[in-house]
Design a protein around this motif. Structure first.
Motif, PDB file in Angstrom:
ATOM      1  N   VAL A  15       0.860  -1.176   0.000  1.00 27.18           N
ATOM      2  CA  VAL A  15       0.000   0.000   0.000  1.00 27.18           C
ATOM      3  C   VAL A  15       0.900   1.231   0.000  1.00 27.18           C
ATOM      4  CG1 VAL A  15      -1.743   1.295   1.276  1.00 27.18           C
ATOM      5  CG2 VAL A  15      -1.822  -1.214   1.253  1.00 27.18           C
ATOM      6  N   ALA A  53      -4.540   6.272  -1.210  1.00 25.68           N
ATOM      7  CA  ALA A  53      -3.603   5.146  -1.263  1.00 25.68           C
ATOM      8  C   ALA A  53      -3.989   4.162  -2.359  1.00 25.68           C
ATOM      9  CB  ALA A  53      -3.549   4.445   0.089  1.00 25.68           C
ATOM     10  N   LEU A  55      -2.275   0.384  -4.581  1.00 21.02           N
ATOM     11  CA  LEU A  55      -1.377  -0.755  -4.477  1.00 21.02           C
ATOM     12  C   LEU A  55      -0.233  -0.588  -5.467  1.00 21.02           C
ATOM     13  CD1 LEU A  55      -3.767  -3.843  -4.179  1.00 21.02           C
ATOM     14  CD2 LEU A  55      -2.784  -2.396  -2.382  1.00 21.02           C
ATOM     15  N   ILE A 121      -7.677   3.292  -0.896  1.00 21.33           N
ATOM     16  CA  ILE A 121      -7.587   2.184   0.053  1.00 21.33           C
ATOM     17  C   ILE A 121      -7.433   2.773   1.455  1.00 21.33           C
ATOM     18  CG2 ILE A 121      -6.168   0.234   0.796  1.00 21.33           C
ATOM     19  CD1 ILE A 121      -5.528  -0.195  -2.193  1.00 21.33           C
ATOM     20  N   THR A 123      -6.472   1.757   4.623  1.00 21.84           N
ATOM     21  CA  THR A 123      -5.741   1.194   5.746  1.00 21.84           C
ATOM     22  C   THR A 123      -5.431   2.331   6.727  1.00 21.84           C
ATOM     23  OG1 THR A 123      -3.705   1.477   4.473  1.00 21.84           O
ATOM     24  CG2 THR A 123      -4.728  -0.706   4.420  1.00 21.84           C
ATOM     25  N   GLY A 140       0.399   0.803   5.700  1.00 22.27           N
ATOM     26  CA  GLY A 140      -0.230  -0.296   4.983  1.00 22.27           C
ATOM     27  C   GLY A 140      -0.951  -1.246   5.919  1.00 22.27           C
ATOM     28  N   LEU A 152      -8.546  -5.435   2.079  1.00 20.23           N
ATOM     29  CA  LEU A 152      -8.238  -4.014   2.112  1.00 20.23           C
ATOM     30  C   LEU A 152      -9.531  -3.207   2.099  1.00 20.23           C
ATOM     31  CD1 LEU A 152      -5.441  -4.176  -0.582  1.00 20.23           C
ATOM     32  CD2 LEU A 152      -5.131  -4.229   1.894  1.00 20.23           C
TER      33      LEU A 152
END
Length: 308
Positions: A15, A53, A55, A121, A123, A140, A152
């Motif tokens: 991440v 965020a 990947l 994302i 996280t 992450g 996620l």
């Protein structure tokens, strides 16, 4: 909250966002997307803020399952992506429907791909960033590379856009040789004119030992510089010359202090190309002009709304 499940994590999937800035005084690396060009375009295509965020997928061989309808964008290296067996092309948006699986093969050109989802994302944020720095064990998912079974969290959105794509002129050709602009450092004069000329005349190759801390190069050794200096802070893109004479370009997960002398620093605008350099890739350096390179980075930052 919707989730994206990791079915297969591949060689290295992290991440990443724009990085954890202002933490060097704590001994922490900044992290962040290694290829800001690909990262920014992925968020831009989805209408995401630039700190959403994503990947970062290195080399490929990864797969992910959607547990909700998700609008996505895939940029960077071509990893022969497919969605339930149907081809998915990079540098454009696509929909993952609930229950579908995105499969990435081995990178055919380039090194890193970026998978962005609408809304980003989610996280946990650590010191202002969700970026994973494995050496610091923060960001992450538990400060580590993604593993099979990780789910996620995604901020699901009902907004649907018509497909968007990056204009072809902004899509890099990762098969081209790489030229990096070098801005001389305060230690430039520590090296003899012969050593400096040899540095620019050299053709280097990326070594397999390269990682997110630094890109290690191999070529004719640059000798005759100082054996070492008092440890000092290290900038992103700094080119260290260790005792063996083989340059190291320091990247996002670099250490905060170092005692090897530095010929200079690679221009920020060029680091995205270096982030996509596979082992064995040919690298050359050319002298850079600070004014023009600073303007190029300012144009890039202004277009994407980056805060720096």
């Amino acid at each position: 909250m919707a989730t994206l499940e990791v079915i297969r994590p591949g060689t290295l999937t992290l991440v990443q966002d724009t990085g954890r800035l202002g933490v060097a005084s704590h001994g922490l690396s900044q992290g962040g997307a290694a290829d800001m060009h690909a990262y920014c375009w992925a968020n831009y295509l989805l209408g995401n803020p630039m700190d959403c965020a994503q990947l970062e997928i290195t080399l490929g061989q990864a797969s992910f399952k959607a547990h909700a309808d998700i609008e996505c964008a895939l940029t960077g290296a071509d990893m022969q992506a497919s969605l339930d067996g149907e081809p998915v092309y990079t540098w454009k948006t696509f929909m993952m429907r609930k229950g579908q699986t995105l499969q990435l093969g081995y990178a055919r050109s380039g090194l890193r791909a970026y998978l962005a989802v609408q809304g980003g994302i989610h996280t946990p944020s650590v010191l202002g960033s969700r970026s994973t720095v494995v050496r610091n064990q923060i960001g992450g998912v538990e400060g580590r590379p993604l593993q099979k079974g990780d789910k996620l969290p995604i901020q699901a959105s009902l907004v649907r856009h018509s497909p968007r794509y990056v204009p072809p002129r902004f899509i890099p050709d990762y098969d081209k040789p790489i030229e990096l602009h070098l801005l001389a450092s305060s230690q430039w004069d520590y090296f003899s004119p012969e050593a400096r000329n040899q540095f620019f005349d050299n053709h280097y190759h990326v070594k397999p030992e390269s990682d997110r801390m630094g890109c290690r190069l191999e070529g004719n050794a640059i000798l005759g510089g100082p054996p070492g200096i008092v440890s000092e802070g290290i900038a992103l893109g700094a080119v260290q010359i260790p005792p063996n004479g083989q340059p190291i370009v320091l990247l996002n997960d670099r250490q905060t202090l170092g005692g090897y002398p530095k010929l200079g620093c690679v221009a920020r605008i060029d680091l995205s190309r270096l982030a996509q350099a596979r082992p064995g890739k040919d690298i050359r350096f050319i002298r850079g002009d600070l004014v023009s390179l600073r303007k190029a980075w300012q144009r890039f930052s202004h277009f994407f709304g980056l805060p720096y």
